[in-house]
Design a protein around this motif. Structure first.
Motif, PDB file in Angstrom:
ATOM      1  N   VAL A  85       0.858  -1.186   0.000  1.00  0.00           N
ATOM      2  CA  VAL A  85       0.000   0.000   0.000  1.00  0.00           C
ATOM      3  C   VAL A  85       0.893   1.234   0.000  1.00  0.00           C
ATOM      4  O   VAL A  85       1.803   1.347   0.828  1.00  0.00           O
ATOM      5  N   VAL A  86       0.657   2.117  -0.966  1.00  0.00           N
ATOM      6  CA  VAL A  86       1.424   3.360  -1.041  1.00  0.00           C
ATOM      7  C   VAL A  86       0.564   4.475  -0.466  1.00  0.00           C
ATOM      8  O   VAL A  86      -0.556   4.717  -0.941  1.00  0.00           O
ATOM      9  N   ILE A  87       1.067   5.105   0.587  1.00  0.00           N
ATOM     10  CA  ILE A  87       0.338   6.211   1.206  1.00  0.00           C
ATOM     11  C   ILE A  87       1.058   7.526   0.908  1.00  0.00           C
ATOM     12  O   ILE A  87       2.203   7.533   0.449  1.00  0.00           O
ATOM     13  N   GLY A  88       0.387   8.622   1.178  1.00  0.00           N
ATOM     14  CA  GLY A  88       0.982   9.931   0.940  1.00  0.00           C
ATOM     15  C   GLY A  88      -0.119  10.936   0.708  1.00  0.00           C
ATOM     16  O   GLY A  88      -1.264  10.561   0.423  1.00  0.00           O
ATOM     17  N   GLY A  89       0.233  12.194   0.870  1.00  0.00           N
ATOM     18  CA  GLY A  89      -0.765  13.253   0.737  1.00  0.00           C
ATOM     19  C   GLY A  89      -1.297  13.367  -0.682  1.00  0.00           C
ATOM     20  O   GLY A  89      -0.762  12.756  -1.616  1.00  0.00           O
ATOM     21  N   SER A  90      -2.362  14.162  -0.834  1.00  0.00           N
ATOM     22  CA  SER A  90      -2.934  14.396  -2.155  1.00  0.00           C
ATOM     23  C   SER A  90      -1.919  15.125  -3.030  1.00  0.00           C
ATOM     24  O   SER A  90      -1.211  16.015  -2.552  1.00  0.00           O
ATOM     25  N   PHE A 136      -3.904  -3.460  -9.362  1.00  0.00           N
ATOM     26  CA  PHE A 136      -3.719  -2.128  -8.788  1.00  0.00           C
ATOM     27  C   PHE A 136      -5.062  -1.606  -8.289  1.00  0.00           C
ATOM     28  O   PHE A 136      -6.080  -1.739  -8.979  1.00  0.00           O
ATOM     29  N   PHE A 137      -5.040  -1.009  -7.127  1.00  0.00           N
ATOM     30  CA  PHE A 137      -6.252  -0.399  -6.566  1.00  0.00           C
ATOM     31  C   PHE A 137      -5.949   1.079  -6.324  1.00  0.00           C
ATOM     32  O   PHE A 137      -5.091   1.410  -5.504  1.00  0.00           O
ATOM     33  N   LEU A 187      -6.510 -15.226  -4.413  1.00  0.00           N
ATOM     34  CA  LEU A 187      -5.937 -15.379  -5.753  1.00  0.00           C
ATOM     35  C   LEU A 187      -4.410 -15.406  -5.726  1.00  0.00           C
ATOM     36  O   LEU A 187      -3.780 -15.718  -6.733  1.00  0.00           O
ATOM     37  N   GLY A 188      -3.830 -15.027  -4.598  1.00  0.00           N
ATOM     38  CA  GLY A 188      -2.373 -15.022  -4.486  1.00  0.00           C
ATOM     39  C   GLY A 188      -1.704 -14.018  -5.402  1.00  0.00           C
ATOM     40  O   GLY A 188      -0.594 -14.246  -5.890  1.00  0.00           O
ATOM     41  N   VAL A 189      -2.373 -12.909  -5.661  1.00  0.00           N
ATOM     42  CA  VAL A 189      -1.830 -11.919  -6.600  1.00  0.00           C
ATOM     43  C   VAL A 189      -0.895 -10.935  -5.899  1.00  0.00           C
ATOM     44  O   VAL A 189      -0.893 -10.824  -4.670  1.00  0.00           O
ATOM     45  N   THR A 190      -0.125 -10.246  -6.706  1.00  0.00           N
ATOM     46  CA  THR A 190       0.657  -9.116  -6.211  1.00  0.00           C
ATOM     47  C   THR A 190      -0.246  -7.886  -6.334  1.00  0.00           C
ATOM     48  O   THR A 190      -0.893  -7.703  -7.368  1.00  0.00           O
ATOM     49  N   ALA A 191      -0.309  -7.066  -5.283  1.00  0.00           N
ATOM     50  CA  ALA A 191      -1.222  -5.929  -5.322  1.00  0.00           C
ATOM     51  C   ALA A 191      -0.506  -4.652  -4.920  1.00  0.00           C
ATOM     52  O   ALA A 191       0.346  -4.660  -4.023  1.00  0.00           O
ATOM     53  N   ILE A 192      -0.823  -3.580  -5.620  1.00  0.00           N
ATOM     54  CA  ILE A 192      -0.379  -2.250  -5.182  1.00  0.00           C
ATOM     55  C   ILE A 192      -1.630  -1.403  -5.004  1.00  0.00           C
ATOM     56  O   ILE A 192      -2.440  -1.271  -5.935  1.00  0.00           O
ATOM     57  N   THR A 193      -1.792  -0.852  -3.817  1.00  0.00           N
ATOM     58  CA  THR A 193      -2.957  -0.028  -3.517  1.00  0.00           C
ATOM     59  C   THR A 193      -2.487   1.386  -3.198  1.00  0.00           C
ATOM     60  O   THR A 193      -1.515   1.575  -2.475  1.00  0.00           O
ATOM     61  N   ILE A 194      -3.182   2.340  -3.777  1.00  0.00           N
ATOM     62  CA  ILE A 194      -2.904   3.751  -3.500  1.00  0.00           C
ATOM     63  C   ILE A 194      -4.024   4.246  -2.580  1.00  0.00           C
ATOM     64  O   ILE A 194      -5.203   4.105  -2.921  1.00  0.00           O
ATOM     65  N   THR A 195      -3.678   4.804  -1.453  1.00  0.00           N
ATOM     66  CA  THR A 195      -4.734   5.315  -0.576  1.00  0.00           C
ATOM     67  C   THR A 195      -4.172   6.314   0.429  1.00  0.00           C
ATOM     68  O   THR A 195      -2.954   6.368   0.641  1.00  0.00           O
TER      69      THR A 195
END
Lengths: 248, 266
Positions: free
Chosen positions: A31-36, A159-160, A186-194
């Motif tokens: 999960v990648v976090i950070g300001g707008s 990607f989310f 599903l055992g997937v690799t995921a990158i989420t932006i939030t």
């Protein structure tokens, strides 16, 4: 494994990414976090070729994204967009089965429809939704349909992009749980932006914080609350005071 | 010349130069977009379902507006020609002039402009909204080229269906003239139709249909171009729609002159 090496991207005078280095291990949920406006979405769109970085290399499975056969490469990905990005002119099942009906897969319509309904069930929607149009659905249902579309072709990377933005806390919780289940099952690799901290704790195996165009901090989600980096502390606790400027 | 005047002249020249460069850049972008569209027209995959939908949206649903425009124009044209012709005792030329006026000029131009208003605006707004809501990005992530999926079916459908719309417009325009001439101006119905049929030449019809195809291409292309290149937000969608309609209308009128000139020489 997905690696970002020294990624730079500017939009006019606005230097958004200033040398991002990040590694996402296979089967992990990052999960990648950070300001707008810190370039989080730019980062994942760069992987898919929706935005071209000015400098740096992104590799997927050890090969640079630019050296893959484009069609085969994209078929490995699923993406849930911030606003779901469903096609207004198509009924729900055709949105979900969009990739299945075209290109190299091109399944017969009845088979594609059956698969779409199966994917809709996986995200908690019934068959009755299949023939409705996106405009007839609530925001939460649209997100679920977007999720079903993202997993329709059995991708190995998803990607989310801001999956819970605009949803009430209960629906946000439902979507977070769905994402976690999908990633695990599903055992997937995921990158989420939030920037929703409840999403971070629900979805992440690992967390990276993007600040001022670079990765400020990265580590397992369990260590996030104990992080000493003042940027992370300010962001996680939602404080106005700290090194992150509140007027951007 | 004072320093102030020199400065003013320099600023004026700089503004002119910047405007010229911006215009040339815009022409370059439209040219590249046109070339890309044409190249995609002949390369698979082809989206037959999207093409059929565009054909119905652009062709069938434009029939009422095309019919009404042509009907009223044909009727008004008959009255004007009668009034003008009466000044030198040439009232009898109404059927011939209505026919040639509608087929060679007013039919294609008015249908083109109505399509620019109805179809170009709709295409530009739809595609610009798709861009704003990330639907275009979603298409790319689903291994679908937006040029092939959105632009090609619309441009092809408009180019193929516009000659038919123009033909319908021509016929209804002539019918409008016929209704006014026989009902209001006391022309003999059979003689009116006979004069019309005898006066129209195959080249008139060819010129009308060729203009229709060209105007259809322009109308859909401008809608797609401004939709695809729109900026974000509601304002971006509005600006794209307005620019698309204005550009399509101006280009249709410009192309009409060039095509008229070309057929004039034949």
């Amino acid at each position: 494994m997905i690696t970002f090496e020294n990624i730079h991207k500017s939009f006019g005078p606005n230097h958004v990414l200033k040398g991002v280095d990040l590694t996402v291990d296979q089967g992990r949920s990052m999960v990648v976090i950070g300001g707008s406006g810190t370039g989080k979405s730019v980062l994942i769109k760069s992987v898919l070729g929706l935005i071209q970085p000015d400098r740096g290399t992104i590799t997927v499975g050890g090969r640079a994204t630019t050296r893959h056969d484009r069609d085969a490469f994209l078929s490995r990905f699923g993406m849930l967009f911030q606003g779901a990005a469903l096609f207004d002119s198509l009924p729900v099942w055709q949105n979900v089965a969009f990739r299945l009906l075209r290109g190299r897969l091109k399944l017969p319509r009845d088979q594609a429809r059956a698969t779409a309904i199966d994917k809709l069930r996986q995200v908690g929607l019934g068959e009755d939704v299949a023939d409705r149009f996106p405009a007839e659905l609530s925001g939460g249902m649209q997100k679920r349909v977007g999720l079903a579309r993202a997993i329709a072709a059995d991708p190995d990377i998803i990607f989310f992009d801001e999956p819970t933005t605009g949803l009430d806390p209960i629906m946000a919780g439902v979507i977070n749980t769905l994402i976690r289940d999908i990633v695990t099952d599903l055992g997937v690799t995921a990158i989420t932006i939030t920037h929703d901290m409840s999403s971070v704790h629900a979805i992440a195996d690992d967390v990276a914080m993007l600040h001022d165009g670079k990765i400020q901090w990265t580590g397992p989600v369990g260590t996030l609350n104990d992080a000493l980096d003042p940027h992370v502390v300010q962001f996680v606790n939602g404080r106005a005071d700290g090194p992150i400027a509140t007027i951007r | 010349m004072t320093r102030g005047a020199v400065g003013l002249a320099a600023a004026g020249l700089a503004a002119l130069g910047a405007a010229t460069l911006a215009l040339l850049a815009a022409i370059g972008r439209v040219t590249l977009f046109t070339a890309a569209t044409v190249s995609h027209l002949v390369r698979p995959p082809f989206y037959a379902r999207e093409f059929a939908t565009a054909l119905v949206q652009i062709g069938f649903f434009s029939l009422p507006v095309v019919g009404l425009t042509a009907l009223f124009t044909g009727g008004a044209l008959a009255l004007q020609i009668y009034a003008g012709g009466a000044r030198f005792s040439a009232e009898a030329v109404v059927p011939q002039i209505v026919a040639i006026g509608m087929v060679r000029e007013l039919g294609p131009v008015l249908v083109g402009l109505m399509i620019a208003a109805r179809v170009t605006s709709s295409i530009a707004a739809e595609i610009a909204t798709m861009k704003v809501t990330e639907q275009i990005d979603a298409l790319v992530t689903l291994s679908t080229d937006p040029m092939k999926y959105l632009t090609v079916p619309r441009v092809l459908a408009a180019t193929l269906v516009m000659p038919a719309l123009v033909a319908v417009g021509d016929i209804i325009g002539i019918l409008g003239g016929y209704i006014v001439a026989t009902g209001r101006l006391e022309f003999n119905a059979a003689a009116y139709l006979q004069n019309t049929a005898q006066f129209i030449e195959p080249l008139d019809i060819v010129s009308s249909l060729v203009k229709g195809a060209a105007f259809g291409f322009i109308a859909a292309l401008m809608g797609c171009y401004f939709g695809m290149t729109s900026s974000r937000g509601a304002m971006g969608v509005g600006r794209a729609t307005k620019s698309a309609v204005v550009a399509a209308a101006v280009l249709i009128l410009g192309a009409n002159f060039l095509l008229t000139e070309a057929f004039f020489s034949l």
